[in-house]
Write an enzyme that holds these catalytic residues in place. Structure first.
Site, PDB file in Angstrom:
ATOM      1  N   GLY C 325     -49.087  23.388  12.009  1.00  0.00           N
ATOM      2  CA  GLY C 325     -48.647  22.049  11.633  1.00  0.00           C
ATOM      3  C   GLY C 325     -47.249  22.017  11.054  1.00  0.00           C
ATOM      4  N   LYS C 326     -46.506  23.084  11.272  1.00  0.00           N
ATOM      5  CA  LYS C 326     -45.157  23.100  10.723  1.00  0.00           C
ATOM      6  C   LYS C 326     -44.177  22.399  11.657  1.00  0.00           C
ATOM      7  CE  LYS C 326     -46.224  27.486   8.475  1.00  0.00           C
ATOM      8  NZ  LYS C 326     -46.048  28.962   8.542  1.00  0.00           N
ATOM      9  N   LEU C 327     -44.575  22.341  12.920  1.00  0.00           N
ATOM     10  CA  LEU C 327     -43.744  21.622  13.892  1.00  0.00           C
ATOM     11  C   LEU C 327     -44.550  20.464  14.455  1.00  0.00           C
ATOM     12  CD1 LEU C 327     -41.693  23.983  13.864  1.00  0.00           C
ATOM     13  CD2 LEU C 327     -41.729  23.938  16.339  1.00  0.00           C
TER      14      LEU C 327
END
Lengths: 357, 357, 357, 357
Positions: C325-327
């Protein structure tokens, strides 16, 4: 043809009669013939490491690493162990914990990520083998699906996100409250205090809940009075959790406090060895520890995949560290440039074998 | 905080009571928990390889490589072995020769350099351990000194140049004359014929001169009817020697002739396996062999240090080879990205161990 | 020959007449022919980047990196810049400072080492080109001599140690005292506060002493209200100095305090971009920042030499970050795997070129 | 704290007053301060290369490579150019062809793969950008689909297989028949003769069929009397095609014949330069050429991604080649370790820029 060198003379007669020729005087090498590695079914890892000693390049480095490690595991040597990279998610957790329990590690420097994953396994979570992309999905789509399904991927290892929820509970129930009390009385606690309490809690929960997987690295460190330093703890889920908890109370961490006891240990070490797996902060911090001690490391082993010409510290040769005074001039040091998940178990197994014989 | 994913929920209660949670349905992975490698003194290489199977990334690849190699060494599989890089000067010669003698290699594809160094050792020359630069010299100055003293350096292995003179004599006395006669009668000989005669001569001289070091790879191949293909033979001292000899007589080499028998072997193989150490021509030529056969490789193992994103063939994944029809759709294939002087002995030892049990 | 694929059919007639053949239906690719890069004297870097767009592998990645960087430098995008490795000692300092001054960097995450070297240059110290080993010395002996002569080596860049004495004075006179006062009143200061004061002092001394070299990165950040986060500050000479000073007074650092403002910035960013040079803590911390924000990075560029199959975070692909979920799912992201001292100036120059046209 | 080195003395007074200190005598380095790279919109590639000269590590190597290349492109230097890897499918074809036409390459050594792809483009085939795996498919499934659809993948570049059928026709109609006649009269032809005829045919067909893409490398070499050597031609589709054709007539290739004219060129070169892109056979064969000449290379540039500690030749340093007498003691040589699709256009553009100014 050139007279420059002897890649073949026009006159073959002198060699034709099979006479041995006297070896010219050479300063460039001493007689140290390369043998050839020989393998057979049933050979031990120690025997394989010996065979590597006959070979060149990486194999020879690994052989030397076994020698240096064997020296380091001697009782008189204080071993500073740097553990970087995703060593816990990739199955190296048990080996490190065992080394701690067997007294071969005196100080551990590692990443918040390793401590996070170590704790998750201690309390019952499991990493899973997976694929970089599953059947029927591209790598990108697969990562999108993982995200939707709440699974984190570390290369080809998976971690379902509900385990992070368990981890948070573990911290909020078993770890942070005690530390918050200490903060109320004495101000910020050191990061090592956090890792110590984490280890205690991991051990306690692991036993109480009868978890299959062992209590792990932090637990072993706690139970054996081995301090764990984690200078970059904020850079991890453990750090995020600590931060979130710190929002609502007195709990916070002192970024510098650990450097005093660590320097003391370095100062008082009769002989010191640095064993570094991977690069990054654990490596640099481990080596840096000797900058303010009168002596430096007598032994150093580095297992890394980082190529050395990038200029980054992770691939920096240990010889370079000598210029900084981090290694003694006559230190025994070697770097093995290969995947540490392969070399680390191998070096340790062979070194233990040597110690026993 | 985000609702997006479960890196920690504000409500820890549901996990607080230690209940196991039901695992949500996930297509992204099946239950395949990562275990942890465990090592102990006295463990065998086979046991170490098993432990790798518990771990991730490189260790897991190596474990799989052992599995595939074990399958390949089964009698019904025709094994095409590609050997690149400086594997002979770095101590891997014995292992390859033994594999040939034990019947585990059916076809060998290698470089002229490996054949050159293999022959030199067969007839009594020795490679020596050295340093990349000797005491008191820079790397450059050291190489200049080596040049002056007639010593060639291959990374940290030395080879005194008088051995090249011996090698030339060996070729001119024991190898080329017979081939020249064949050329006078039938035109150019194939490169394989050269490697065959070289092996015969290596074996003969090794025995006659009672050389300490074994007769080596080419000798083993000759004695076991294993053909050696060397498509880039000109790119080596062996090739230089062949060229120089060809200047003065009928001897010359046919660049294409070997592809017929090689294709036949591929065509008639019930099952085929490709075991490739390093990259380069041996790798590509080994894989290419299947382009004109109806079937392709059923098994493939690649041990290489070449990173896969460079676009060059050496680092190309075996999956890419599948698009070319070089691998069967359901081929068992794996690549281990690490120094082959470490992984090759390890994989072979473990595979032999499996075969015995 | 195989019917499997068309690497050559026996019947060449149908192609012999030079007719174009209709392209079969294929899902595997769309019409996107690889062009060929063309170069000429006098071409601009922007034009070279365009030419890369015609090519494949690394060149194509670099071309894409220029595109994404151009998007990131748009005013509406909040850029989080991670700077690892020895980027300051290797000549990249000016470019980063200029990007800050031009408003293209909103948040900087870096290492204590970079801040140390940045400050040293600001106050008049200089790094020097050197050799990995000097004439007449081995690498090891050379490093021993460097040690004796008080010169530190970072690969092939030297730093005389008296500059570290200057750095210490600079900190003790210009930086720490103010912070110590704040600690006396408010408890520990944040690490960002330290970097901010360091930047102020660098700018002041640089001007006062009329230093040739520019005031650098921290100074630029201070003057442009760009916060610098340095989670692993203890792992550097700056951190060592901070620790030593903390021994004798109220001064100390809070390890967690910075995560609040950093998270705020991430939370409020309309669009967010991550530009990461190297790996390590700066990379992970930059990506991690989005874990607790509802949105994630819309743009990401990574310039690194770390190969991606090692399992370590530094080489982890940005796609992997998507699973965490970082991108954002539709994020524009690209990694360029090559020496960053080559690619970083190139990408920036080309992106600036685009912005101007 | 240690007296060993000056990472900070307790007494800051001596530096406190800002006096410059006299620099102690040091043999370890001369005054050669590292500057900092500066970039701006609109800068030329030549200016960027100059800026690299201020920096360290890879950037400094690249700067030096430009210098050496500029020297090499001088008229008195005979340039031997080794081209390995998939440089044609990845867009580097045009640059090499232009260098040949501009007279900067005197001898080309390359792989059969590059000649194959070069010819395919000359006669109208096109490589296409693609993905390592397409939407909706895993890398493996994708390669299986590619196989089914008749598309070959080279990393992320595609080549529809019908182009191989065109290539076969091209060879059988335009290239082999003439050579077969020569074989009937004179025995086997040299490999260079094959490449020469291939180049002639590529040029002819390219013009006749009015193909968009240029005639390419082999055509340029033919038109400029630049010989192309391809020692490992069998290891390619070109080689496979040659072999298949040889089955049915007199046509065959002499593996050794080219070494005579090549050695002559080397022998008569006033000054010689080696420019090597990638490793493998082209690199080794190019360097080996000097083994039988009285002089060796005066200039050498190597652009490669192969790390140097693997022991394989591809990553071998050029200094190592000095020990073999392949480089003159005072040769100007440099290696740049980075993706050649990025560095090659850059170095050439900058060198051309220098030549013009």
């Amino acid at each position: 043809m050139s007279d420059e060198h002897d890649h073949g003379s026009d006159d073959g007669d002198s060699e034709a009669d099979g006479e041995s020729h006297h070896e010219p005087e050479r300063e460039t090498f001493s007689h140290d013939p390369v043998g050839h590695a020989e393998v057979r079914a049933g050979m031990t890892v120690g025997e394989l490491a010996d065979q590597y000693g006959n070979a060149g390049v990486g194999a020879a480095d690994l052989h030397e690493a076994v020698d240096v490690t064997e020296s380091m595991f001697d009782d008189d040597v204080t071993v500073f162990f740097g553990l970087a990279g995703a060593m816990v998610p990739t199955g190296m957790r048990r080996i490190v914990a065992d080394l701690i329990r067997e007294g071969h590690i005196d100080v551990l420097v590692t990443t918040g990520a390793n401590l996070t994953h170590d704790a998750i396994e201690a309390i019952g979570g499991k990493h899973h083998h997976g694929e970089v992309h599953a059947e029927g999905k591209t790598e990108r789509e697969h990562d999108e699906t993982l995200r939707d399904e709440g699974v984190d991927r570390i290369y080809n290892v998976y971690l379902p996100q509900e385990f992070f929820a368990d981890f948070e509970s573990h911290l909020r129930e078993e770890v942070f409250p005690v530390l918050e009390e200490e903060c109320e009385e004495e101000g910020a606690v050191s990061i090592q205090r956090l890792t110590e309490e984490l280890g205690r809690a991991n051990a306690a929960v692991n036993e109480r809940d009868d978890v299959d997987e062992g209590p792990g690295i932090a637990a072993a460190a706690y139970e054996n009075d081995v301090p764990i330093y984690c200078p970059a703890v904020q850079d991890s889920v453990l750090g995020l959790q600590a931060w979130m908890y710190s929002q609502t109370g007195a709990f916070t961490l002192d970024a510098l406090a650990d450097m005093t006891p660590l320097t003391d240990i370095a100062f008082h070490a009769e002989e010191a060895g640095a064993f570094v797996v991977g690069g990054g902060v654990p490596k640099n911090f481990t080596l840096q520890t000797m900058l303010v001690a009168p002596d430096a490391y007598d032994y150093a082993v580095q297992l890394t995949m980082d190529p050395k010409q990038t200029g980054g510290l992770s691939g920096a040769t240990l010889d370079e560290a000598r210029s900084w005074g981090k290694l003694e001039k006559d230190a025994d040091n070697v770097s093995v440039y290969a995947d540490a998940t392969i070399t680390f178990p191998l070096v340790v197994a062979a070194a233990l074998d040597r110690l026993e014989n």
